[in-house]
Design a protein around this motif. Sequence first.
Motif, short mmCIF file in Angstrom:
data_model
loop_
_atom_site.label_atom_id
_atom_site.label_comp_id
_atom_site.label_asym_id
_atom_site.label_seq_id
_atom_site.Cartn_x
_atom_site.Cartn_y
_atom_site.Cartn_z
N LYS A 68 94.41 38.05 -12.49
CA LYS A 68 93.13 37.34 -12.42
C LYS A 68 93.05 36.41 -11.23
CE LYS A 68 92.34 37.70 -17.38
NZ LYS A 68 92.00 37.01 -18.65
N LYS A 69 93.67 36.84 -10.12
CA LYS A 69 93.57 36.09 -8.87
C LYS A 69 92.34 36.51 -8.07
CE LYS A 69 98.55 35.33 -8.35
NZ LYS A 69 99.73 35.56 -7.50
N THR A 70 91.73 37.60 -8.48
CA THR A 70 90.50 38.08 -7.85
C THR A 70 89.70 38.83 -8.90
OG1 THR A 70 89.61 39.30 -5.95
CG2 THR A 70 91.49 40.27 -7.09
N THR A 71 88.53 39.32 -8.50
CA THR A 71 87.68 40.04 -9.45
C THR A 71 87.51 41.48 -9.00
OG1 THR A 71 85.64 39.49 -8.29
CG2 THR A 71 86.43 37.92 -9.96
N LEU A 72 87.18 42.34 -9.95
CA LEU A 72 86.96 43.74 -9.65
C LEU A 72 85.74 43.89 -8.73
CD1 LEU A 72 87.67 46.70 -10.14
CD2 LEU A 72 86.19 46.65 -12.15
N SER A 73 84.73 43.10 -8.96
CA SER A 73 83.52 43.19 -8.15
C SER A 73 83.81 42.88 -6.69
CB SER A 73 82.46 42.23 -8.69
OG SER A 73 81.31 42.24 -7.87
N PHE A 74 84.62 41.86 -6.45
CA PHE A 74 84.95 41.48 -5.08
C PHE A 74 85.70 42.61 -4.36
CE2 PHE A 74 88.08 39.69 -2.13
CZ PHE A 74 87.25 39.03 -1.24
N LEU A 75 86.69 43.18 -5.04
CA LEU A 75 87.47 44.25 -4.42
C LEU A 75 86.62 45.49 -4.19
CD1 LEU A 75 90.86 43.93 -6.33
CD2 LEU A 75 90.33 43.18 -4.01
N LEU A 76 85.73 45.80 -5.14
CA LEU A 76 84.88 46.97 -4.99
C LEU A 76 83.93 46.82 -3.82
CD1 LEU A 76 84.10 47.73 -8.74
CD2 LEU A 76 85.37 49.21 -7.17
N SER A 102 77.31 48.33 -10.27
CA SER A 102 76.01 48.21 -10.95
C SER A 102 76.19 48.05 -12.46
CB SER A 102 75.15 49.44 -10.66
OG SER A 102 75.72 50.61 -11.22
N GLU A 103 77.28 48.56 -12.99
CA GLU A 103 77.54 48.41 -14.42
C GLU A 103 77.99 47.00 -14.76
OE1 GLU A 103 80.48 51.28 -15.36
OE2 GLU A 103 79.16 53.02 -15.15
N GLY A 104 78.40 46.25 -13.73
CA GLY A 104 78.87 44.89 -13.97
C GLY A 104 80.22 44.86 -14.66
N ALA A 105 81.01 45.92 -14.48
CA ALA A 105 82.29 46.02 -15.18
C ALA A 105 83.31 45.05 -14.60
CB ALA A 105 82.82 47.45 -15.08
N THR A 106 84.14 44.52 -15.48
CA THR A 106 85.32 43.74 -15.07
C THR A 106 86.55 44.64 -15.27
OG1 THR A 106 85.70 42.87 -17.30
CG2 THR A 106 84.19 41.63 -15.86
N PHE A 107 87.69 44.14 -14.85
CA PHE A 107 88.90 44.96 -15.02
C PHE A 107 89.18 45.21 -16.50
CE2 PHE A 107 93.55 45.48 -15.42
CZ PHE A 107 93.71 46.59 -14.60
N GLU A 108 88.86 44.19 -17.32
CA GLU A 108 89.10 44.33 -18.75
C GLU A 108 88.15 45.32 -19.41
OE1 GLU A 108 88.97 41.50 -17.12
OE2 GLU A 108 91.06 40.84 -17.31
N THR A 109 86.93 45.44 -18.91
CA THR A 109 85.94 46.32 -19.55
C THR A 109 85.78 47.65 -18.83
OG1 THR A 109 84.12 45.35 -18.23
CG2 THR A 109 84.65 44.30 -20.36
N LEU A 110 86.51 47.89 -17.75
CA LEU A 110 86.37 49.12 -16.96
C LEU A 110 86.73 50.34 -17.80
CD1 LEU A 110 85.96 50.54 -14.22
CD2 LEU A 110 88.38 50.09 -13.74
#
Length: 483
Positions: A68-76, A102-110
């Motif tokens: 949790k040092k970064t977010t999935l959205s940032f990397l994508l 666009s789905e707004g997914a996080t790593f936990e909900t991917l």
Amino acid sequence: MKIKEIELRSGMDRANIRYYEKEGLLQPERTENGYREYSEKDLQQLLKIRLLRSLHFSLEDIKSLIQKKTTLSFLLKNQIRYLESETEDVLYAKSLCESIVSEGATFETLDAEKHLVSIEEATSESSSEYFNVDFEIPQVFEPIRRFTARSLDMTLYSILAIFLKYLILGKYTPDESIGYTLQNIITVLVMIMILEPIQLKLFKRTFGKWIMGLYIENLNGSPLSYEDSFRRTLHVLVRGMGLFIPLADLISLGSSFDKLRKGEILSWDRGLAYRMKDRKTYRYLIAFVLFFFISISVIIIPFLQNIPPNTGALTVEEFSENFRYYQKLHDMDFGNYVMNNFGKWEEKEADDRLEYLPDAVKYPHFRFRMNDHIVKEVNFSVTYEDNPFWVENYRDMMILASLSFTNADESMNIIERALLSGEIIMRFYAENFKSHTFATKNVEISSMVEYDGYEKSIEILEPINRERENYYHHEFFVRRTAP
């Protein structure tokens, strides 16, 4: 779930799963006996890792997500910017990243499984290699397959060692002595250290690994250097096989087997790619057939040695050659005497001392009964009276003459020759200084001994009283009874 099930459901190799554990990306629970127990959460974690690696995310990026040092959205979004500069063959990857954003997914909900299926569908008819990511360091954790390959190699090296000794010594005479066993171990060790690194350097595999569909290479796909191959082979012999030292080898092999069964990378395979071509069961069938025929060849070598250089009708020269052949095979020593091509004893080196030896301690010359230059009978006869010296038993001489003549019979097969050879040797050893006669289907052998005034020692007859009368007479023959 166990490792096999999570391999199947995740579509990932065991080595990759272990690698991700080592990197801290996966933390399965451990049972009381030390085995890993994977949960559904672990499976989903692996699927997410597989998806992101397919999109060419680095392990460092994935670690940052998990920690949790970064977010999935940032990397994508960073990946989208990178992909915009790529050619059309990665446009699908770009659109997939956009879809996940666009789905707004996080790593936990991917939902990794859904997107992996869409990748497989999109690329099923495409030649694009973009999504074909080589997941970390491949390894083969199948102890039965690997040990079968190693056993094939060891069997091959042992056979080569036997033939090498046969070529050098001209005979193969196995025994159970410690010296013979140690000699074999050293010979096989030397052959492994010479041949195995060469095979790995040239072919990426040994003979056994080729049969079992295994090969070893560097991570970039190139073959190992000779130095790396030599180092790996030495490591295997020391750490994996205990240098064949009793008990140490069993402990080493057992430890290696257990580590592979638990999915642990063996120390000599770290940093190398250990790959498997396929899991087809016919490879085990080939291995079994090879083991069978190699075992037969080892068993049959001693039988084949009973065939003399010359068979059929023998000339005196051919008989003498057979005599010398069996003398070498059975390691029989006649001191400074050697049988020449005329069936006569002669000195290997001139020794004036032999001239003063009495006839009773010398070897008698053979006599030959011939028919049209073909030997029909070989015999000798000795008589001593009032002899103050000991008398030889002539056992080895009779054994070799009998073998040279009887085993030349072309009507016998290798088993008959072996059985007859054993019978001849046993008879002459058991009936030392005794008269005996026996016959085969085509040959008759006779040794008639008479003596008085001697006492029998283990190998010789000694005169009871050197100043009194004694008498010794010995007649031997081996003759062909059938045309």
